[in-house]
Design an enzyme around this catalytic site. Structure first.
Site, short mmCIF file in Angstrom:
data_model
loop_
_atom_site.label_atom_id
_atom_site.label_comp_id
_atom_site.label_asym_id
_atom_site.label_seq_id
_atom_site.Cartn_x
_atom_site.Cartn_y
_atom_site.Cartn_z
N ASP A 188 12.27 -65.74 3.70
CA ASP A 188 11.99 -67.07 3.18
C ASP A 188 10.53 -67.18 2.80
O ASP A 188 9.67 -66.48 3.36
CB ASP A 188 12.32 -68.14 4.23
CG ASP A 188 13.81 -68.21 4.55
OD1 ASP A 188 14.61 -67.83 3.69
OD2 ASP A 188 14.14 -68.63 5.67
N LYS A 189 10.23 -68.09 1.89
CA LYS A 189 8.86 -68.29 1.41
C LYS A 189 7.86 -68.38 2.56
O LYS A 189 6.82 -67.73 2.55
CB LYS A 189 8.79 -69.55 0.56
CG LYS A 189 7.38 -69.95 0.14
CD LYS A 189 7.37 -71.27 -0.61
CE LYS A 189 5.95 -71.70 -0.93
NZ LYS A 189 5.92 -73.01 -1.65
#
Length: 327
Positions: free
Chosen positions: A146-147
């Site tokens: 995830d970012k």
């Protein structure tokens, strides 16, 4: 709504016949050159408004007399461009590259993040030969973080490596270990949660444990408890579902510190903390999750490889504050 500068903004006032229809279905009928799935994605990306207030719910009933606007960004380039973004390289050879991804870096271009991604950085670092490996939009990518999750990632540099690494991830023939800072302390020192994960039934941007979700299993154990307020866990994935660790730990009642999606209110565990520590934990700007270890067999040589990424400075600083706190 503040559409992308390159977006075309379309406006329509809802009439009586439109009232009560799903917003995505109605807008797709009004603008037939856009598919419903495209309209839905634009709404979820914040490109739609009702009476000049942003709406992100594709299922929202249309209101008669309201003015709706939809921003349609210009088409993105077919293939990502090279961008000189610094990378922390843990290993690189002719077939693959292993990097320590920082929090805040998106892995590949997507709506809302057309560039400035890890893929753009990798193309600049590896050269044009990386383009097209495994697909034009996500060259070399065989898994993602995830970012706002930091840590170890491997990227393929050849088709042969991409195929072999993707197969290893599909077979779960590798080692993946994450460090997670969570609210509260589990009653047991270790455990395993097996619970299916799918889209949240109401908020489609989140995942949830749902009866008809995909099978998912996570093993965890407590590395250290800081009083009764916070614990540092090691988590090992048996499957690789979207947001798996975040969803499973929240389902157990121990959401990640700083998680913007799965930490929905102030945890009870925070109430007894000193103000400075409580502020540091509740104000942490991302999920406190770090991919610490990745081990796998080299896709060409077969040699066992294992890589570790040390905790990033922001999580390390939180742990230092917790360590200095008297238990």
């Amino acid at each position: 709504m503040t559409p992308d500068r390159a977006a075309t903004v379309r406006t329509m006032v809802a009439d009586r016949a439109a009232a009560g229809q799903r917003l995505d279905r109605w807008l797709a009928s009004v603008f037939p050159e856009l598919s419903r799935s495209r309209v839905k994605a634009l709404i979820e990306a914040g490109q739609a408004s009702r009476d000049f207030a942003v709406t992100r719910d594709p299922s929202e009933p249309v209101r008669e007399g309201s003015t709706y606007r939809l921003g349609v960004p210009a088409a993105a380039p077919a293939a990502p461009a090279a961008q000189a973004i610094p990378l922390t390289v843990l290993h690189e050879d002719a077939d693959l590259i292993v990097i320590d991804k920082p929090a805040g870096l998106v892995v590949h271009p997507a709506p809302g993040n057309p560039d400035g991604t890890l893929v753009n950085a990798l193309i600049a670092h590896c050269g044009e030969s990386l383009k097209g490996i495994g697909g034009a939009a996500r060259p070399g990518i065989v898994h993602r973080l995830d970012k706002d999750t930091s840590g170890v990632m491997v990227v393929a540099k050849t088709e042969r490596a991409h195929h072999a690494l993707a197969a290893a991830f599909a077979r779960r023939d590798l080692e993946r270990s994450y460090l997670a800072l969570v609210w509260g302390v589990p009653a047991q020192a270790e455990g395993r949660i097996e619970a299916p994960i799918g889209r949240h039934p109401v908020d489609r941007k989140r995942m949830a444990v749902v009866p008809r979700g995909k099978p998912a299993a996570t093993r965890w154990h407590v590395l250290r408890a800081f009083g009764a307020a916070v614990a540092l866990l090691e988590c090992r994935l048996e499957t690789g579902r979207t947001h798996q660790i975040r969803v499973h730990l929240a389902h157990l009642g121990h959401p990640l510190v700083g998680d913007p999606a799965y930490l929905r209110r102030l945890p009870a565990a925070a109430r007894g903390l000193a103000p400075v520590l409580r502020a540091a934990l509740t104000g942490f700007p991302r999920q406190a999750l770090h991919a610490a270890v990745l081990g796998f067999r080299h896709p060409v040589t077969g040699v066992s490889l294992r890589f570790e990424a040390k905790l990033p400075a922001d999580i390390a600083a939180l742990l230092a504050l917790l360590t200095d706190r008297p238990d």
